[in-house]
Design a protein around this motif. Sequence first.
Motif, mmCIF file in Angstrom:
data_model
loop_
_atom_site.group_PDB
_atom_site.id
_atom_site.type_symbol
_atom_site.label_atom_id
_atom_site.label_comp_id
_atom_site.label_asym_id
_atom_site.label_seq_id
_atom_site.Cartn_x
_atom_site.Cartn_y
_atom_site.Cartn_z
ATOM 1 N N SER A 69 0.814 -1.212 0.000
ATOM 2 C CA SER A 69 0.000 0.000 0.000
ATOM 3 C C SER A 69 0.849 1.263 0.000
ATOM 4 O O SER A 69 0.416 2.322 -0.471
ATOM 5 N N TRP A 72 1.411 2.973 -3.277
ATOM 6 C CA TRP A 72 0.317 3.814 -3.758
ATOM 7 C C TRP A 72 0.305 5.188 -3.103
ATOM 8 O O TRP A 72 -0.511 6.043 -3.466
ATOM 9 N N LEU A 305 -7.088 -0.375 -3.751
ATOM 10 C CA LEU A 305 -5.780 -0.949 -3.474
ATOM 11 C C LEU A 305 -5.770 -2.465 -3.578
ATOM 12 O O LEU A 305 -4.837 -3.061 -4.130
ATOM 13 N N SER A 456 -3.091 4.775 2.450
ATOM 14 C CA SER A 456 -1.830 4.221 1.955
ATOM 15 C C SER A 456 -0.851 3.956 3.089
ATOM 16 O O SER A 456 -0.142 2.944 3.102
#
Length: 504
Positions: A69, A72, A305, A456
């Motif tokens: 994550s 991102w 995600l 994120s």
Amino acid sequence: MTGAQRSRTTAPSRHAAAPPPPPQGRRVPLRRLLRVASVACGVQFGWALQLSLLTPYVQELGIPHEFASLVWLCGPLSGLLVQPLVGHLSDRVAGPLGRRRPFIVGGAAAIAAAVLTIGFSADIGRALGDPVGKRPRAVVVYLIGFWLLDVGNNTTQGPCRALLGDLTGKDQRRTRIANAYFSLFMALGNILGFAAGSYSGWFTIFPFTVTSACGVNCANLKSVFLLDTILLAFTTYISVTAVQEVPEPSGHQLPNSIEGTQQLNIGEEAFLWELMGSFRYLTWSVWIVLIVTALTWVGWFPFFLFDTDWMGREIYKGNPGEGQNYHNGVRMGAFALMLNSVVLGFTSVILEKLCKKWGAGLVWGVSNILMSFCFLAMLIITSIAKSTDYTPNGLPPDGIVVAALVVFAILGAPLAITYSIPYAMISTRIESLRLGQGLAMGILNLAIVIPQMLISLGSGPWDQLFGGGNSPSFAVAAAAAFFSGLVAIIGLPRSYIARTRGHR
């Protein structure tokens, strides 16, 4: 004198003239608005590939799930800085090509460069000295391409939506139609992108993509990104040739929302001062839109995600780089997202009628509550899958797969509303405040990227804390979506719908 103090000066200057609004006597035909919005198809094709394939791919390169994550995080960070800055500049650029179109073309070029960098990252890493079995240089190249991709996305989409706002002005119905067109093309790009991502035979059509550093899965990724560059070039050409922008003079005016008559010259104001200072002039109805938008994206971003990763891990019980179950799940997830996009496109077509009948605030609120129920359904499906014994071939029962497909498809309806109503609301409300459509898109983007940054940073460790799956993030998403729906239903009909009806 501080930047904040300078913004309060009222002396006239050579920058004091505000950009004139679009001509009121001549409306841009809807077919031209449709052409302007078409670039969203090419942009979203690449975004669909990013959503469906890149979280699994980055784990294949060697980044663990709990840190996937963090990759991102570049999207929210670039959106936090790039889209408001691009919106600010596109409000002021005076050139023969207009204010918005140079940014649309430049962003599309950045996207094309980014997807090629991502697709060839394994080959570039090997050329730079990656040993067999380890890909540290490929990861660095991938991250550079990933960051560039999000910069290109933000550079293109903000000015395109601002251009639609320029062309529709204060006509709220046409503004909603224009944003529905944009959402429709996003749906079409999603359908094409997810369909391409769900097909596993691209390497047979483009055999040159298979190399010693890039196996079958990597070659499929590389092939679909090559297709993306072709589609993006085509749709960008259609969009930028649809209308001829009239060059606007630089400088801008902001009305004082309290006194109503004091004019604020910010033509020479530093960008961040202007962006932060503009929040002082936002009405309560605009703040409600921003709050609902922020909560909505707390709901959406965990899904973006981990959607295909959830299908590969929780439904197909696979792991990246171990057998084919995970990759089968990822391809099924891409197919599910294609169904999601079909529903998104259909909802975009009927969205104006829904808003006209029930009000945009109520439609948005109900859709977010529906989104919350879908995330809860995903948690239930995950629990059932964990307690179910699979067949000897390792594939999940058809009932579980069908249930997951149905949930993904239903989520297309609230996604269409997320892609349309907030932008239409901000565009029409900011128009009366004369903040500029580019700056308006930047302000709304802040309500999107700040929640994305939080997700994120926190979703990977949060998931790892509760066992390493995706369910904890989806639980947070369900709660945020439900609360955002309640705020929209309670707050928006009074603060937005009643007023916009009075302006018609």
